[in-house]
Design an enzyme around this catalytic site. Structure first.
Site, short mmCIF file in Angstrom:
data_model
loop_
_atom_site.label_atom_id
_atom_site.label_comp_id
_atom_site.label_asym_id
_atom_site.label_seq_id
_atom_site.Cartn_x
_atom_site.Cartn_y
_atom_site.Cartn_z
CD GLU A 40 -1.06 1.65 2.67
OE1 GLU A 40 -2.10 2.22 2.30
OE2 GLU A 40 -0.82 0.44 2.42
CD GLN A 45 -9.14 10.04 -2.28
OE1 GLN A 45 -9.78 9.63 -3.22
NE2 GLN A 45 -9.64 10.10 -1.08
CG LEU A 83 2.20 10.83 -7.35
CD1 LEU A 83 2.84 10.42 -6.03
CD2 LEU A 83 1.17 9.77 -7.75
N GLY A 84 -0.43 14.76 -7.73
CA GLY A 84 -1.58 15.48 -7.21
C GLY A 84 -1.69 15.46 -5.69
CE1 TYR A 123 -6.32 2.00 3.98
CE2 TYR A 123 -4.74 3.71 3.43
CZ TYR A 123 -5.20 2.42 3.31
OH TYR A 123 -4.52 1.53 2.54
CG ASP A 141 -9.23 1.42 1.29
OD1 ASP A 141 -10.20 0.63 1.27
OD2 ASP A 141 -8.12 1.11 0.86
#
Length: 374
Positions: A40, A45, A83-84, A123, A141
């Site tokens: 999760e 994003q 992945l950022g 979330y 989300d």
DNA sequence: AACGCGGGGGT
DNA sequence: ACCCCAGCGTT
């Protein structure tokens, strides 16, 4: 509000559809709350196809709460490389350490305790509680807001927190007794596979018959979302500094500060450009040399222009010019290697696996390797 | 409530 | 060249 009949049509048909069409995703092969949690956080994003290989590597490297809690942070950042939103990784490890120490490694199965963990917001708490523990909590989300705004024709701006509250209440009401895990996953699955942002696949949608947006011809117009501000451009000049002598075949890299953007990640030395435009390569290199000397006490001998590239954040665009360079006279102290602050290192292609870099620097280094092999 | 925070995929 | 994200923390 909305009729019970309309809500039940939605929940019942969505669940039936999900049993047939659900994807076989790695985190769906277990009910381990720790694995659900990792997935999760990675999925915040970030798209499923991007996450899958990272998820496999991550759970292999950190198979338990204890393994992640006791790992060095640099290993976690390296596993997250590319992945950022790296604060997700730092927060995840911080929270897992708390679970390890305070809850004996058991992810807390209630809203209060799980929401208090770093990086676990409305979330993620709802997603873990419902998917792993089958608790009737909403997990709202962007996907869920899109689906609900269409089916129920909700024209509120989904960027407003008040809209999210409305959606959470509605999403909770839609959960039929004992179905929270499947239902929340089904809702997101529908948003990902059928009720897509653009050109939704209404003809294959299990709830099209009572979809208000479809009935009104509004499915393409929803959800309503205020436009974000465009990212602000920043010019940055990068010094690709190649070692000589004992450092031949290596490059100079540095670690970013403890806090802030890309905290504690590694990068090639670079400076923000004070003007809004580039000059000639010669002038650019002179200014780069001065800036590195003043800001970092690094003296370089400029080499050739190497490449231009961009790094796009949601709020900033780095427009970068990369120049090759070699170390020249240092500002102070005048000689020796000790001048290099602790956060600088010489590394070659063979040690890159020990450091986590933002993708833009990985691209630059790969470009260098590609040209030198050829 | 507004802003800061990466990166990749779809059209 | 846009659009979209399986959000959260800080202020």
């Amino acid at each position: 509000m909305y009729s019970e009949e309309k809500k039940q049509h939605f929940s019942k048909n969505l669940l039936e559809w999900y049993q047939i069409h659900k994807r076989d995703l790695p985190w769906r092969r277990s009910r381990n709350p720790y694995y659900i949690w990792i997935s999760e956080v990675m999925l915040q994003q970030t798209r499923v196809d991007t996450v899958i290989p990272y998820f496999h590597r991550f759970v292999e490297q950190f198979p338990t709460v204890e393994a992640l809690a006791t790992a060095p942070e640099e290993h976690v950042l390296k596993a997250w490389e590319g992945l950022g939103y790296y604060s997700r990784a730092r927060n995840l490890q911080s929270a897992v350490r708390e679970v390890h120490e305070r809850y004996e490694g058991v992810v807390p199965p209630n809203k209060e305790e799980i929401s208090a963990l770093k990086g676990v917001g409305p979330y993620t708490s709802g997603a873990i509680l419902s998917i792993a523990y089958n608790k009737p909590e909403p997990a709202v989300d962007g996907n869920v807001m899109r689906v609900l705004s269409r089916y129920f024709l909700i024209e509120e701006d989904i960027m407003k927190p008040s809209t999210r509250t409305i959606m959470e209440k509605l999403a909770k009401e839609l959960i039929l007794e004992g179905t929270a895990s499947d239902f929340n996953q089904a809702l997101m699955e529908l948003g990902a596979m059928v009720c897509t942002p653009r050109s939704p696949h209404c003809l294959t949608c299990p709830v099209m018959a009572q979809c208000s947006a479809r009935e009104a011809g509004m499915e393409e117009a929803l959800p309503i979302k205020k436009k974000a501000k465009p990212p602000r451009p920043e010019l940055r000049a990068v010094a690709f500094i190649e070692g000589t002598g004992e450092h031949a075949g290596k490059w100079l890299i540095r670690q970013r500060p403890q806090e802030g953007l890309l905290a504690r990640m590694w990068e090639l030395p670079h400076v923000e450009w004070s003007s809004n435009e580039w000059h000639s390569d010669g002038e650019n290199q002179d200014l780069l040399r001065e800036a590195l000397a003043n800001q970092e006490q690094i003296g370089i001998q400029p080499g050739d222009w190497f490449m231009d590239t961009e790094h796009i954040f949601s709020h900033i665009v780095w427009k970068m010019k990369v120049y090759r360079a070699k170390l020249g006279d240092l500002q102070r102290p005048p000689t020796g290697d000790e001048w290099i602050p602790f956060h600088y290192r010489w590394v070659g292609p063979e040690n890159l696996q020990d450091y986590a870099f933002p993708n833009v620097f990985v691209r630059i280094m790969k470009e260098w390797q590609g040209r030198n092999e050829a």
